[in-house]
Design a protein around this motif. Structure first.
Motif, PDB file in Angstrom:
ATOM      1  N   CYS A 192       0.972  -1.176  -0.136  1.00  0.00           N
ATOM      2  CA  CYS A 192      -0.052  -0.005  -0.070  1.00  0.00           C
ATOM      3  C   CYS A 192       0.793   1.220   0.237  1.00  0.00           C
ATOM      4  CB  CYS A 192      -0.950   0.260   1.284  1.00  0.00           C
ATOM      5  SG  CYS A 192      -1.970   1.426   1.275  1.00  0.00           S
ATOM      6  N   SER A 193       1.897   1.234   0.623  1.00  0.00           N
ATOM      7  CA  SER A 193       2.860   2.415   1.007  1.00  0.00           C
ATOM      8  C   SER A 193       3.543   2.857  -0.458  1.00  0.00           C
ATOM      9  CB  SER A 193       3.804   2.091   1.874  1.00  0.00           C
ATOM     10  OG  SER A 193       3.312   2.002   3.262  1.00  0.00           O
ATOM     11  N   ILE A 194       3.820   1.561  -1.020  1.00  0.00           N
ATOM     12  CA  ILE A 194       4.609   1.984  -2.463  1.00  0.00           C
ATOM     13  C   ILE A 194       3.513   2.344  -3.508  1.00  0.00           C
ATOM     14  CG2 ILE A 194       5.508   0.614  -4.509  1.00  0.00           C
ATOM     15  CD1 ILE A 194       6.659  -1.510  -2.568  1.00  0.00           C
ATOM     16  N   TYR A 195       2.344   1.820  -3.649  1.00  0.00           N
ATOM     17  CA  TYR A 195       1.360   2.227  -4.543  1.00  0.00           C
ATOM     18  C   TYR A 195       0.933   3.757  -4.310  1.00  0.00           C
ATOM     19  CZ  TYR A 195       0.595  -1.985  -7.191  1.00  0.00           C
ATOM     20  OH  TYR A 195       1.155  -3.072  -7.845  1.00  0.00           O
ATOM     21  N   SER A 196       0.706   4.010  -2.872  1.00  0.00           N
ATOM     22  CA  SER A 196       0.240   5.432  -2.664  1.00  0.00           C
ATOM     23  C   SER A 196       1.494   6.245  -2.884  1.00  0.00           C
ATOM     24  CB  SER A 196       0.070   5.457  -0.898  1.00  0.00           C
ATOM     25  OG  SER A 196      -1.022   4.405  -0.683  1.00  0.00           O
ATOM     26  N   PHE A 197       2.623   6.254  -2.581  1.00  0.00           N
ATOM     27  CA  PHE A 197       3.763   7.154  -2.695  1.00  0.00           C
ATOM     28  C   PHE A 197       4.127   7.174  -4.318  1.00  0.00           C
ATOM     29  CE2 PHE A 197       8.419   7.865  -3.525  1.00  0.00           C
ATOM     30  CZ  PHE A 197       8.416   9.044  -2.775  1.00  0.00           C
ATOM     31  N   THR A 198       3.881   6.195  -4.966  1.00  0.00           N
ATOM     32  CA  THR A 198       4.170   6.439  -6.560  1.00  0.00           C
ATOM     33  C   THR A 198       3.019   6.984  -7.313  1.00  0.00           C
ATOM     34  OG1 THR A 198       3.628   4.143  -6.937  1.00  0.00           O
ATOM     35  CG2 THR A 198       6.104   4.611  -6.376  1.00  0.00           C
ATOM     36  N   GLY A 199       1.567   6.442  -6.755  1.00  0.00           N
ATOM     37  CA  GLY A 199       0.624   6.836  -7.466  1.00  0.00           C
ATOM     38  C   GLY A 199      -0.302   7.814  -7.094  1.00  0.00           C
ATOM     39  N   LYS A 200       0.109   8.830  -5.987  1.00  0.00           N
ATOM     40  CA  LYS A 200      -0.810   9.608  -5.328  1.00  0.00           C
ATOM     41  C   LYS A 200      -1.247  10.621  -6.228  1.00  0.00           C
ATOM     42  CE  LYS A 200      -2.437  12.469  -2.093  1.00  0.00           C
ATOM     43  NZ  LYS A 200      -3.634  11.946  -1.242  1.00  0.00           N
ATOM     44  N   TRP A 201      -0.571  10.880  -7.185  1.00  0.00           N
ATOM     45  CA  TRP A 201      -0.773  11.955  -8.485  1.00  0.00           C
ATOM     46  C   TRP A 201      -1.856  11.410  -9.366  1.00  0.00           C
ATOM     47  CZ3 TRP A 201       0.048  10.495 -13.418  1.00  0.00           C
ATOM     48  CH2 TRP A 201       0.666   9.281 -13.636  1.00  0.00           C
ATOM     49  N   PHE A 202      -1.476  10.115  -9.703  1.00  0.00           N
ATOM     50  CA  PHE A 202      -2.562   9.599 -10.641  1.00  0.00           C
ATOM     51  C   PHE A 202      -4.095   9.231 -10.055  1.00  0.00           C
ATOM     52  CE2 PHE A 202      -4.151   5.171 -12.383  1.00  0.00           C
ATOM     53  CZ  PHE A 202      -4.314   5.701 -13.497  1.00  0.00           C
ATOM     54  N   TYR A 203      -3.890   8.766  -8.975  1.00  0.00           N
ATOM     55  CA  TYR A 203      -5.252   8.575  -7.966  1.00  0.00           C
ATOM     56  C   TYR A 203      -5.816  10.032  -7.957  1.00  0.00           C
ATOM     57  CZ  TYR A 203      -8.501   7.400  -4.417  1.00  0.00           C
ATOM     58  OH  TYR A 203      -9.727   7.276  -3.640  1.00  0.00           O
ATOM     59  N   THR A 204      -5.264  10.985  -7.692  1.00  0.00           N
ATOM     60  CA  THR A 204      -6.046  12.252  -7.380  1.00  0.00           C
ATOM     61  C   THR A 204      -6.838  12.727  -8.473  1.00  0.00           C
ATOM     62  OG1 THR A 204      -4.147  13.073  -5.692  1.00  0.00           O
ATOM     63  CG2 THR A 204      -5.681  14.742  -6.772  1.00  0.00           C
ATOM     64  N   ALA A 205      -5.673  12.541  -9.765  1.00  0.00           N
ATOM     65  CA  ALA A 205      -6.243  13.017 -11.221  1.00  0.00           C
ATOM     66  C   ALA A 205      -7.485  11.948 -11.383  1.00  0.00           C
ATOM     67  CB  ALA A 205      -5.453  12.791 -12.230  1.00  0.00           C
ATOM     68  N   LEU A 206      -7.659  10.753 -11.138  1.00  0.00           N
ATOM     69  CA  LEU A 206      -8.448   9.931 -11.538  1.00  0.00           C
ATOM     70  C   LEU A 206      -9.780   9.991 -10.633  1.00  0.00           C
ATOM     71  CD1 LEU A 206      -9.066   7.548 -13.469  1.00  0.00           C
ATOM     72  CD2 LEU A 206      -8.275   6.242 -11.577  1.00  0.00           C
ATOM     73  N   SER A 207      -9.519  10.486  -9.418  1.00  0.00           N
ATOM     74  CA  SER A 207     -10.701  10.652  -8.431  1.00  0.00           C
ATOM     75  C   SER A 207     -11.120  11.939  -8.193  1.00  0.00           C
ATOM     76  CB  SER A 207     -10.250   9.785  -7.279  1.00  0.00           C
ATOM     77  OG  SER A 207      -9.239  10.631  -6.473  1.00  0.00           O
ATOM     78  N   THR A 208     -11.015  13.058  -9.160  1.00  0.00           N
ATOM     79  CA  THR A 208     -11.280  14.232  -8.959  1.00  0.00           C
ATOM     80  C   THR A 208     -12.518  14.605  -9.957  1.00  0.00           C
ATOM     81  OG1 THR A 208      -9.135  15.014  -8.102  1.00  0.00           O
ATOM     82  CG2 THR A 208     -10.753  16.695  -8.990  1.00  0.00           C
ATOM     83  N   LYS A 209     -13.591  15.351  -9.710  1.00  0.00           N
ATOM     84  CA  LYS A 209     -14.523  15.591 -10.432  1.00  0.00           C
ATOM     85  C   LYS A 209     -15.062  17.095 -10.109  1.00  0.00           C
ATOM     86  CE  LYS A 209     -19.588  14.405 -11.148  1.00  0.00           C
ATOM     87  NZ  LYS A 209     -19.646  14.486 -12.617  1.00  0.00           N
ATOM     88  N   THR A 210     -15.372  17.921 -11.210  1.00  0.00           N
ATOM     89  CA  THR A 210     -15.856  19.312 -11.021  1.00  0.00           C
ATOM     90  C   THR A 210     -17.363  19.055 -10.896  1.00  0.00           C
ATOM     91  OG1 THR A 210     -13.992  20.241 -12.299  1.00  0.00           O
ATOM     92  CG2 THR A 210     -15.951  21.592 -12.190  1.00  0.00           C
ATOM     93  N   ASP A 211     -17.841  19.852  -9.705  1.00  0.00           N
ATOM     94  CA  ASP A 211     -19.309  19.722  -9.370  1.00  0.00           C
ATOM     95  C   ASP A 211     -19.986  20.618 -10.295  1.00  0.00           C
ATOM     96  OD1 ASP A 211     -18.915  21.887  -8.251  1.00  0.00           O
ATOM     97  OD2 ASP A 211     -19.455  21.316  -6.346  1.00  0.00           O
ATOM     98  N   GLU A 212     -21.357  20.981 -10.329  1.00  0.00           N
ATOM     99  CA  GLU A 212     -22.138  21.759 -10.933  1.00  0.00           C
ATOM    100  C   GLU A 212     -21.557  23.256 -10.508  1.00  0.00           C
ATOM    101  OE1 GLU A 212     -26.285  20.761  -9.960  1.00  0.00           O
ATOM    102  OE2 GLU A 212     -26.196  18.766 -11.007  1.00  0.00           O
ATOM    103  N   THR A 213     -21.177  23.659  -9.512  1.00  0.00           N
ATOM    104  CA  THR A 213     -20.914  24.965  -9.031  1.00  0.00           C
ATOM    105  C   THR A 213     -19.441  25.282  -9.713  1.00  0.00           C
ATOM    106  OG1 THR A 213     -20.385  24.668  -6.806  1.00  0.00           O
ATOM    107  CG2 THR A 213     -22.514  25.053  -7.417  1.00  0.00           C
ATOM    108  N   GLY A 214     -18.760  24.205 -10.175  1.00  0.00           N
ATOM    109  CA  GLY A 214     -17.514  24.494 -10.758  1.00  0.00           C
ATOM    110  C   GLY A 214     -16.339  24.229  -9.567  1.00  0.00           C
ATOM    111  N   LYS A 215     -16.680  23.827  -8.621  1.00  0.00           N
ATOM    112  CA  LYS A 215     -15.776  23.425  -7.577  1.00  0.00           C
ATOM    113  C   LYS A 215     -15.332  22.008  -7.680  1.00  0.00           C
ATOM    114  CE  LYS A 215     -18.312  23.989  -3.893  1.00  0.00           C
ATOM    115  NZ  LYS A 215     -19.540  24.601  -4.175  1.00  0.00           N
TER     116      LYS A 215
END
Length: 413
Positions: A192-215
């Motif tokens: 978990c530590s390895i995947y979290s350290f190397t893939g934080k940027w990828f997970y953040t990009a993949l799990s981010t959504k812009t809502d109806e108000t633009g946030k």
């Protein structure tokens, strides 16, 4: 080893070993071709995931879209406030997006293998046997890349699920996860530590959504908001329920010390949690807390006035709950130093008293709650210390009204 740890390890080994084996068979040039197609598949899957999710959510069944049906289900099957239902809907869409990404990636990976690779490899000659070992290295890299693409989002969601599983409200866990699954064990593991350290940027990009108000809201933001909201609601409820345990007319000195330290530490923890929230999350948490007032209503639907006023006056950016926590801990320390029932030889200092007064001055809602009952008195200030308290209160930023309230709860009137 728990089921989750075994599954992630198996997935990782499967992709790396199969990639290495196919790299040996294909050689350097065709392994590079296949690696390129894998990268293209991942990029395309990433960019089409939201399009597919929105298309699915807008599918009409009996003239009602799936999105509207989910919202209706949340309204009818749950007593959660509207703002929390909104977060739940956002969370559903983000998780659906991650699932669609993984599904799309494997579909594209299969299509490129069956259709594009056989065509393109005609134009890519195999190198001499001398360079075939390079295919093994490239195949190994391909296997690591696929394991990364699959396991990083799984690890991210499992980490957030583990954080949510630790949530308690009034001493009871809100989510029970069987121990044998090994969720916490995996989150604390090296994998978990390895995947979290190397893939934080990828997970953040993949799990981010812009809502109806633009946030922009990420799954991490959503979970942090839920955790902070529950912790805040729990602490407010605790303070409301435990006010009687800090009244000098009701509780013993040790009971008051223990209760104040408990509440003080809780306020400091909440302050730390709120400081870690993103700017968008801080805006949303205020909406959640506004709607969360309903959670404190009695059977007749009446909300305690002190709870309503507290939530109405909360400004996340202006909150100084750490100083409020230190103030309550300071009162506990003062009781310990001055009570005949508790052994302590340390003297009371002006710094001790300034910490108490200034911490409460930064958070007048605490003064409001403590002074709700005019007969409440939380501490017996000794005659030798009264002047230090009076000086600290007079020099504080409090209005005359709050100075009088603070004098009341300190027993200085």
């Amino acid at each position: 080893m728990g089921y989750i740890s075994i599954a992630i390890l198996a997935i990782t080994c499967l992709f790396i070993l199969s990639g290495t084996l196919f790299g040996l068979i294909r050689g350097r040039n065709r392994s590079l071709l296949r690696l390129g197609l894998i990268i293209v598949s991942a990029i395309v899957a990433f960019f089409v995931r939201d399009i597919i999710v929105n298309a699915i959510m807008n599918i009409s069944i009996e003239e009602v879209t799936i999105r509207e049906q989910i919202i209706a289900f949340l309204n009818t099957e749950s007593d959660l406030p509207q703002a929390i239902q909104f977060l739940a809907m956002t969370l559903i869409e983000i998780i659906a997006g991650i699932a669609i990404f993984l599904l799309s990636f494997f579909i594209l990976k299969f299509i490129t293998l069956i259709v594009l690779y056989p065509i393109l490899k005609i134009f890519v000659k195999k190198e001499s046997i001398v360079h075939s070992w390079q295919g093994i290295v490239i195949g190994f890299v391909q296997g690591c890349l696929i394991a990364f693409i699959v396991c990083v989002p799984l690890t991210g969601m499992l980490t957030q699920a583990n954080a949510l599983s630790q949530l308690t409200y009034q001493g009871e866990k809100l989510i029970e996860i069987p121990t044998e699954i090994g969720l916490t064990e995996y989150v604390e593991s090296t994998s978990c530590s390895i995947y979290s350290f190397t893939g934080k940027w990828f997970y953040t990009a993949l799990s981010t959504k812009t809502d109806e108000t633009g946030k922009k809201i990420s799954i991490e933001d959503t979970c942090d908001i839920a955790i902070t909201a529950v912790e805040t609601a729990d602490t407010i409820t605790t303070i409301t329920n435990d006010l009687k345990d800090i009244d000098i007319n009701v509780a013993t000195p040790q009971e008051r010390v223990d209760t104040m330290k408990k509440i003080g530490d809780s306020l400091i923890n909440i302050n730390n949690s709120m400081d870690e929230l993103s700017d968008d999350a801080k805006v949303i948490i205020k909406d959640v807390l506004d709607d969360a007032k309903e959670m404190f209503a009695d059977n007749n639907g009446n909300i305690p006035e002190e709870v309503s006023d507290l939530i109405d006056n909360i400004n996340i950016d202006d909150l100084k709950l750490d100083s409020a926590g230190l103030a309550l801990n300071g009162i506990a320390t003062y009781i310990e130093k001055t009570s005949d029932e508790i052994e302590n030889t340390e003297p009371v200092t002006q710094d001790d008293i300034d910490c108490i007064v200034n911490g409460l001055a930064d958070n007048t809602f605490i003064i409001d709650m403590l002074s709700e009952d005019e007969s409440t008195n939380i501490v017996n200030v000794s005659d030798s210390d009264k002047e230090m308290f009076e000086v600290a209160i007079e020099n504080s930023s409090l209005s005359e009204e709050y100075k009088n309230k603070l004098n009341q709860i300190m027993g200085l009137n």
